[in-house]
Design an enzyme around this catalytic site. Sequence first.
Site, short mmCIF file in Angstrom:
data_model
loop_
_atom_site.label_atom_id
_atom_site.label_comp_id
_atom_site.label_asym_id
_atom_site.label_seq_id
_atom_site.Cartn_x
_atom_site.Cartn_y
_atom_site.Cartn_z
N LYS A 66 -18.09 42.35 18.31
CA LYS A 66 -16.86 43.13 18.11
C LYS A 66 -15.68 42.19 18.13
O LYS A 66 -15.57 41.34 19.01
CB LYS A 66 -16.71 44.15 19.26
CG LYS A 66 -15.48 45.04 19.12
CD LYS A 66 -15.78 46.24 18.25
CE LYS A 66 -14.53 46.99 17.83
NZ LYS A 66 -13.81 46.36 16.68
N LYS A 90 -13.93 39.08 26.81
CA LYS A 90 -12.99 40.21 26.94
C LYS A 90 -13.75 41.53 27.06
O LYS A 90 -13.47 42.34 27.96
CB LYS A 90 -12.10 40.22 25.69
CG LYS A 90 -10.90 41.10 25.76
CD LYS A 90 -10.15 41.10 24.42
CE LYS A 90 -9.63 39.73 24.03
NZ LYS A 90 -8.85 39.77 22.77
N LYS A 102 -15.50 37.44 15.63
CA LYS A 102 -14.15 37.28 15.08
C LYS A 102 -14.27 36.76 13.67
O LYS A 102 -15.22 36.04 13.34
CB LYS A 102 -13.37 36.25 15.91
CG LYS A 102 -11.88 36.36 15.76
CD LYS A 102 -11.36 37.53 16.55
CE LYS A 102 -9.87 37.51 16.75
NZ LYS A 102 -9.51 38.27 17.95
N ASP A 142 -6.33 41.89 13.51
CA ASP A 142 -5.88 40.79 14.37
C ASP A 142 -4.58 40.28 13.72
O ASP A 142 -3.90 41.05 13.04
CB ASP A 142 -6.98 39.71 14.46
CG ASP A 142 -6.77 38.75 15.62
OD1 ASP A 142 -7.05 39.11 16.76
OD2 ASP A 142 -6.29 37.62 15.38
N THR A 186 -3.00 47.63 22.24
CA THR A 186 -2.99 46.28 22.83
C THR A 186 -1.72 46.10 23.66
O THR A 186 -1.76 45.63 24.81
CB THR A 186 -3.13 45.18 21.77
OG1 THR A 186 -4.19 45.55 20.88
CG2 THR A 186 -3.44 43.83 22.38
N ASN A 217 2.47 43.46 16.08
CA ASN A 217 1.97 44.69 16.69
C ASN A 217 1.93 44.58 18.22
O ASN A 217 2.45 45.45 18.93
CB ASN A 217 0.59 45.04 16.12
CG ASN A 217 -0.02 46.23 16.83
OD1 ASN A 217 -0.67 46.08 17.86
ND2 ASN A 217 0.22 47.42 16.32
N SER A 345 -10.42 50.39 20.45
CA SER A 345 -11.36 50.23 19.32
C SER A 345 -12.72 50.82 19.69
O SER A 345 -13.39 51.46 18.88
CB SER A 345 -11.55 48.75 18.97
OG SER A 345 -10.56 48.30 18.10
N1 GLU Z 1 -7.97 41.58 17.56
C1 GLU Z 1 -7.93 42.25 18.81
C2 GLU Z 1 -8.32 41.31 19.94
O1 GLU Z 1 -8.20 40.11 19.83
C3 GLU Z 1 -8.72 43.57 18.78
C4 GLU Z 1 -10.18 43.43 18.50
C5 GLU Z 1 -10.90 44.76 18.30
O2 GLU Z 1 -10.28 45.79 18.44
O3 GLU Z 1 -12.10 44.69 18.01
O4 GLU Z 1 -8.68 41.74 21.00
#
Ligand code: GLU
Length: 411
Positions: A66, A90, A102, A142, A186, A217, A345
């Site tokens: 994810k 995370k 990612k 992202d 976020t 964002n 998410s």
């Molecule tokens: N890009 C965001 C992060 O770095 C969200 C990732 C997601 O929702 O999967 O946490």
Amino acid sequence: MSIFEMAKIPLQKAIEKMDLDAGVKKLMEQPERSMEVSIPVKMDDGRTEVFTGYRAQHSTAVGPAKGGIRFHPDVCLDEVKTLSFWMTCKCSVVGLPYGGGKGGITVDPSKLSEGELERLSRGYIQKIAAIIGEKLDVPAPDVNTNGKIMAWMVDEYEKIVGHAAPGVITGKPIIVGGSLGRTEATGRGVMLSVREACKKLNIDIKQATCAVQGFGNVGSWAAKLIYDLGAKIVAISDVHGAIYCEAGLNPYEAAEYLAKHKVLSGYPGSKDISNAELLTADVTILVPAALEMQITKENAEQIKAKIISEGANGPTTPDADDILAAKGVVIIPDILANAGGVTVSYFEWVQNLSGYYWSEEEVNDRQEKLLVKAFEDVYTTAKQYNTTMRIAAYIVALRKLKDAIKARGWC
Ligand code: GLU
């Protein structure tokens, strides 16, 4: 030193404190899979441009990979691998049933027309479709990507597989299966981390001042929601520059000003300052919400904030971490502070898989419960091991990852 090497420094420190088995450590040190693709795009002037894209899946020990997709000129394989590693940690800190992934494309999206951006987004999905999926790897927005891009991407994926698969990507617009509360999620998580840290440090948020680096964002929502708690937002910045307002500014109005003028400079009652001045401003709370490696050994000594909440991934280098820890600055690490996005998410994905949609209140309540619990776990672990919240967050994450890896018999 590569960014991945740098990212492994706190991991190593956590491992030493926990006496972790060598096999688990080795599994953490590289992604399970990474892919590099070339994406040909017909440009508006008839030329074909070829862009490079990546997707890294760091771990699937706890669940599907994810993590977001970024569009930026500095995107490279090393960065994407590092970001996928941070996603594994995370998701584990919060206890989400995911591993980490990612993706990214090396591109400056501001130089593309809307049509070129859409063709690039769809072309990227065509190239990585084989390795993503609702139960395999679930991308999201992202840096420089958003709901509109996620809608093109999910549409392209569904065309390829021939059926609806809304749970393959999160951060979608509501009308195509997005979740209420995801856009602010976020920034909301950053705000909750600041609120909890203020409670622990006996800081009255209403007397606190705050500087936010980055007004995308994450930064803009963090600024708005910290402002709603009663703190005074005295400095904000975006890619073009920073502004300072001693009396405090209203981030809702600043966002409108930015949308209209394309720059923050000239915002009524503010003066222009440099990015360096923003980071070292005399504030209670600093929220770096831009890119990696902003707080370094060059500026850490001058930082005056008492609390740093990392809205961005990897904004503080390990050298700076040591300097700030010695100064007694409390850093809420990225893998905790900005976990609010992936948490919602997860809720979006659950709603997609079940086909039943929640109210915004339900989303926010559940997010708050998970994030406050994660904050408590990390805070308690930091006290228990007499260490920083960053090392503690890795300890919390590694405990769960180790159990999943062992249960699967991977080592
Ligand atoms: N890009 C965001 C992060 O770095 C969200 C990732 C997601 O929702 O999967 O946490």
